[in-house]
Write a protein that holds these residues in place. Sequence first.
Motif, short mmCIF file in Angstrom:
data_model
loop_
_atom_site.label_atom_id
_atom_site.label_comp_id
_atom_site.label_asym_id
_atom_site.label_seq_id
_atom_site.Cartn_x
_atom_site.Cartn_y
_atom_site.Cartn_z
N GLN A 33 12.57 15.55 -3.94
CA GLN A 33 13.45 14.75 -3.52
C GLN A 33 12.78 13.30 -3.25
OE1 GLN A 33 16.47 15.01 -2.15
NE2 GLN A 33 16.28 17.18 -3.44
N LEU A 34 11.50 12.99 -3.58
CA LEU A 34 11.01 11.78 -3.57
C LEU A 34 11.38 10.79 -4.87
CD1 LEU A 34 7.39 13.12 -2.58
CD2 LEU A 34 9.03 12.08 -1.11
N PRO A 35 11.49 9.74 -4.74
CA PRO A 35 11.83 8.84 -5.82
C PRO A 35 10.52 8.54 -6.84
CG PRO A 35 11.16 7.45 -3.76
CD PRO A 35 11.19 8.83 -3.18
N TYR A 36 9.47 9.32 -6.37
CA TYR A 36 8.50 8.99 -7.35
C TYR A 36 7.75 10.41 -7.48
CZ TYR A 36 6.13 9.15 -2.82
OH TYR A 36 5.91 9.72 -1.44
N LYS A 37 6.92 10.61 -8.79
CA LYS A 37 6.26 11.73 -8.93
C LYS A 37 4.68 11.49 -8.63
CE LYS A 37 9.38 14.28 -11.61
NZ LYS A 37 10.24 14.48 -10.60
N THR A 48 3.95 8.04 -10.61
CA THR A 48 4.90 7.17 -11.49
C THR A 48 6.28 7.18 -10.88
OG1 THR A 48 5.38 9.57 -12.58
CG2 THR A 48 3.67 8.09 -13.56
N ALA A 49 7.07 6.11 -11.24
CA ALA A 49 8.37 6.02 -10.52
C ALA A 49 9.61 5.35 -11.73
CB ALA A 49 8.61 5.29 -9.43
N PRO A 50 10.48 5.88 -11.98
CA PRO A 50 11.51 5.33 -13.02
C PRO A 50 11.99 4.01 -12.51
CG PRO A 50 12.04 7.43 -11.83
CD PRO A 50 11.06 7.25 -11.34
N ALA A 78 12.27 -0.48 -0.91
CA ALA A 78 11.06 -0.04 -1.48
C ALA A 78 11.13 1.36 -2.11
CB ALA A 78 9.82 0.10 -0.54
N ILE A 79 10.37 1.66 -3.18
CA ILE A 79 10.43 2.89 -3.86
C ILE A 79 9.29 3.91 -3.02
CG2 ILE A 79 9.86 4.11 -6.11
CD1 ILE A 79 10.58 1.38 -7.57
N ILE A 80 8.26 2.99 -2.72
CA ILE A 80 7.39 3.86 -1.88
C ILE A 80 6.80 2.74 -1.09
CG2 ILE A 80 5.54 3.73 -3.54
CD1 ILE A 80 4.32 6.15 -2.47
N GLU A 107 8.63 2.75 -16.14
CA GLU A 107 8.24 3.41 -14.96
C GLU A 107 7.22 2.42 -14.83
OE1 GLU A 107 7.36 7.46 -16.10
OE2 GLU A 107 5.41 7.02 -16.97
N VAL A 108 7.02 2.46 -13.38
CA VAL A 108 5.90 1.94 -12.82
C VAL A 108 4.67 2.89 -12.56
CG1 VAL A 108 6.63 2.01 -10.62
CG2 VAL A 108 5.10 0.49 -11.02
#
Length: 198
Positions: A33-37, A48-50, A78-80, A107-108
Amino acid sequence: MSAEPENPSPAELAARERDEQDRKAREAAEQAQLPYKWTQTIRDVDLTAPIPANIKGRDMEVVLTKTKIRVAIKGQEAIIEGDFPHPVVGDESSWTLETTPTPPGKEVNIHLDKVNKMEWWPHVVTTAPKIDVSKITPENSSLGDLDGETRAMVEKMMYDQRQKETGGMTSDEQKKMDLLKKFQADHPEMDFSNAKMG
């Protein structure tokens, strides 16, 4: 002394296995569910986040301090964002923006260098769902990164954990048993029939 029986029944083992599978499934669902791995080794954490393909580095807002992180596309949520569970080495932590072939986009990537290189993180930020760090099995290849004394300590802990899970003796218990056997061999005149290990 553990309250668990030395030799669990097949039903108990099956129940433990089901509980463990349920825990893993819950943990995987929360992490998905997180917007990043994110992944980690004992030394560092990588995220990493798309992001959309049209975003450039100057469109990003990335703040990495010893204790906090904020990653966002300027003007967006914010993504994170939040506090780390443990401090990082600010000068050794970094971020990059990379193009991804599939799916086409960007991806960042964020690399965090842990201050304490003997600690697993339960999450990247304290507001995120936790993982069970007691279930992490370090890859053998990364043990080579550790200095001799630390590596010996980690290997001993891993051995003792495996022995506990199988109902065997830990390395310390084995050492005591070996000393007792040597003492018995050196003193055959003594009666050890009622000796107890404590």
